[in-house]
Design a protein around this motif. Structure first.
Motif, PDB file in Angstrom:
ATOM      1  N   MET A   1     -17.861  -6.888 -10.382  1.00  9.44           N
ATOM      2  CA  MET A   1     -16.684  -7.604 -10.893  1.00  9.44           C
ATOM      3  C   MET A   1     -16.464  -8.919 -10.148  1.00  9.44           C
ATOM      4  SD  MET A   1     -14.130  -4.482 -11.789  1.00  9.44           S
ATOM      5  CE  MET A   1     -12.879  -5.558 -12.439  1.00  9.44           C
ATOM      6  N   GLN A   2     -16.792  -8.961  -8.868  1.00  8.00           N
ATOM      7  CA  GLN A   2     -16.690 -10.215  -8.125  1.00  8.00           C
ATOM      8  C   GLN A   2     -17.729 -11.214  -8.626  1.00  8.00           C
ATOM      9  OE1 GLN A   2     -16.949  -8.681  -4.131  1.00  8.00           O
ATOM     10  NE2 GLN A   2     -14.721  -8.613  -3.895  1.00  8.00           N
ATOM     11  N   GLU A   3     -18.921 -10.718  -8.973  1.00 11.78           N
ATOM     12  CA  GLU A   3     -19.936 -11.594  -9.579  1.00 11.78           C
ATOM     13  C   GLU A   3     -19.436 -12.141 -10.914  1.00 11.78           C
ATOM     14  OE1 GLU A   3     -24.220 -10.578  -9.716  1.00 11.78           O
ATOM     15  OE2 GLU A   3     -23.648  -8.878  -8.440  1.00 11.78           O
TER      16      GLU A   3
ATOM     17  N   VAL B   1     -10.275 -11.072 -13.275  1.00 14.74           N
ATOM     18  CA  VAL B   1     -11.297 -11.215 -14.311  1.00 14.74           C
ATOM     19  C   VAL B   1     -10.641 -11.280 -15.687  1.00 14.74           C
ATOM     20  CG1 VAL B   1     -13.208 -10.018 -15.476  1.00 14.74           C
ATOM     21  CG2 VAL B   1     -13.189 -10.190 -12.994  1.00 14.74           C
ATOM     22  N   ARG B   2      -9.682 -10.411 -15.937  1.00 18.52           N
ATOM     23  CA  ARG B   2      -9.001 -10.426 -17.235  1.00 18.52           C
ATOM     24  C   ARG B   2      -8.267 -11.744 -17.467  1.00 18.52           C
ATOM     25  NH1 ARG B   2      -6.487  -4.305 -17.697  1.00 18.52           N
ATOM     26  NH2 ARG B   2      -8.425  -3.318 -18.363  1.00 18.52           N
ATOM     27  N   GLY B   3      -7.644 -12.281 -16.428  1.00 21.72           N
ATOM     28  CA  GLY B   3      -6.950 -13.565 -16.553  1.00 21.72           C
ATOM     29  C   GLY B   3      -7.905 -14.690 -16.903  1.00 21.72           C
ATOM     30  N   LYS B   4      -9.063 -14.705 -16.262  1.00 22.36           N
ATOM     31  CA  LYS B   4     -10.043 -15.750 -16.551  1.00 22.36           C
ATOM     32  C   LYS B   4     -10.646 -15.573 -17.940  1.00 22.36           C
ATOM     33  CE  LYS B   4     -11.036 -16.849 -11.792  1.00 22.36           C
ATOM     34  NZ  LYS B   4     -12.006 -16.861 -10.701  1.00 22.36           N
ATOM     35  N   LEU B   5     -10.833 -14.326 -18.360  1.00 20.35           N
ATOM     36  CA  LEU B   5     -11.328 -14.093 -19.718  1.00 20.35           C
ATOM     37  C   LEU B   5     -10.325 -14.596 -20.748  1.00 20.35           C
ATOM     38  CD1 LEU B   5     -12.912 -10.533 -19.432  1.00 20.35           C
ATOM     39  CD2 LEU B   5     -14.103 -12.658 -19.986  1.00 20.35           C
ATOM     40  N   GLN B   6      -9.058 -14.374 -20.479  1.00 22.59           N
ATOM     41  CA  GLN B   6      -8.010 -14.848 -21.393  1.00 22.59           C
ATOM     42  C   GLN B   6      -7.992 -16.371 -21.439  1.00 22.59           C
ATOM     43  OE1 GLN B   6      -6.395 -12.726 -23.288  1.00 22.59           O
ATOM     44  NE2 GLN B   6      -5.259 -14.317 -24.315  1.00 22.59           N
ATOM     45  N   LYS B   7      -8.140 -17.003 -20.275  1.00 24.27           N
ATOM     46  CA  LYS B   7      -8.172 -18.466 -20.223  1.00 24.27           C
ATOM     47  C   LYS B   7      -9.379 -19.002 -20.996  1.00 24.27           C
ATOM     48  CE  LYS B   7      -7.992 -22.348 -17.061  1.00 24.27           C
ATOM     49  NZ  LYS B   7      -7.982 -22.798 -15.671  1.00 24.27           N
TER      50      LYS B   7
ATOM     51  N   ASP C   1     -15.734 -18.511 -13.413  1.00 30.50           N
ATOM     52  CA  ASP C   1     -15.375 -19.846 -12.933  1.00 30.50           C
ATOM     53  C   ASP C   1     -16.363 -20.885 -13.461  1.00 30.50           C
ATOM     54  OD1 ASP C   1     -13.107 -19.096 -11.498  1.00 30.50           O
ATOM     55  OD2 ASP C   1     -14.247 -18.732  -9.653  1.00 30.50           O
ATOM     56  N   LYS C   2     -17.644 -20.548 -13.410  1.00 28.98           N
ATOM     57  CA  LYS C   2     -18.681 -21.464 -13.908  1.00 28.98           C
ATOM     58  C   LYS C   2     -18.561 -21.650 -15.428  1.00 28.98           C
ATOM     59  CE  LYS C   2     -21.959 -20.328 -10.254  1.00 28.98           C
ATOM     60  NZ  LYS C   2     -23.228 -19.690  -9.928  1.00 28.98           N
ATOM     61  N   ILE C   3     -18.275 -20.567 -16.137  1.00 26.02           N
ATOM     62  CA  ILE C   3     -18.128 -20.643 -17.594  1.00 26.02           C
ATOM     63  C   ILE C   3     -16.939 -21.531 -17.959  1.00 26.02           C
ATOM     64  CG2 ILE C   3     -17.477 -19.292 -19.641  1.00 26.02           C
ATOM     65  CD1 ILE C   3     -19.284 -17.039 -18.547  1.00 26.02           C
ATOM     66  N   LEU C   4     -15.822 -21.355 -17.264  1.00 19.65           N
ATOM     67  CA  LEU C   4     -14.645 -22.191 -17.531  1.00 19.65           C
ATOM     68  C   LEU C   4     -14.934 -23.658 -17.258  1.00 19.65           C
ATOM     69  CD1 LEU C   4     -11.856 -19.863 -16.103  1.00 19.65           C
ATOM     70  CD2 LEU C   4     -12.154 -20.524 -18.501  1.00 19.65           C
ATOM     71  N   GLU C   5     -15.683 -23.919 -16.212  1.00 18.54           N
ATOM     72  CA  GLU C   5     -16.066 -25.300 -15.892  1.00 18.54           C
ATOM     73  C   GLU C   5     -16.939 -25.873 -17.011  1.00 18.54           C
ATOM     74  OE1 GLU C   5     -19.074 -27.245 -12.693  1.00 18.54           O
ATOM     75  OE2 GLU C   5     -17.568 -25.882 -11.867  1.00 18.54           O
TER      76      GLU C   5
END
Length: 159
Positions: A26-28, A98-104, A34-38
């Motif tokens: 999950m940390q990976e 992880v869920r927060g970043k997936l939502q973003k 982060d890279k995907i959002l970038e």
């Protein structure tokens, strides 16, 4: 009786190792998100700036990152089969992140799709008004009326 204790200890050790692996995966995923959002931000900027070469490279990079995320997600699913992730104090914070970043990421995709859709409809409307195409009605294989696409236009002005 001593054999039962050994079996319980072995099971506990296995569960602890499984949780540690789960947290690691999950940390990976978190770092990868982060890279995907970038990349999504770069992709959006390329579309706005009409930088098609960079856009193609970013799409390829985003696809590779997405493929890697799917692999990690499959590992996470396998590891989480025996763990209540929402209730576990070690896993819950990472899960929330992880869920927060997936939502973003989902919101970013939606915004980009709406931008492209709106721009496409606007341009199609402009071209329909300026360069009317065939007047006959076309039908799809299912019998629905199909609006003909613009075949070609040559302009001597920049839009």
């Amino acid at each position: 009786m001593p054999e039962e204790k050994l079996e319980q200890t072995g099971t506990t050790d296995t569960i602890i190792a499984q949780k540690q692996n789960l947290v690691s995966v999950m940390q990976e995923e978190n770092v990868l998100l982060d890279k995907i959002l970038e990349q999504q931000t770069l992709l959006h900027n390329c579309v706005k700036e009409k930088d098609w070469d960079t856009l193609n490279r970013n799409i390829e990079n985003l696809q590779n990152l997405s493929d890697h995320f799917v692999e990690l997600e499959e590992k996470r699913m396998a590891l989480s089969s025996n763990v209540d992730m929402a209730q576990d104090s070690e896993i819950s914070p990472v899960l929330s992140e992880v869920r927060g970043k997936l939502q973003k990421s989902k919101v970013e995709n939606k915004v980009l799709n709406e931008y492209i859709s709106t721009t496409r409809k606007f341009l199609q409307g402009v071209f329909d008004s300026v360069v009317p195409q065939r007047r006959n009605v076309l039908y799809s294989k299912k019998g629905q009326i199909v609006k003909p696409e613009l075949s070609s236009v040559v302009l001597n002005q920049m839009i």
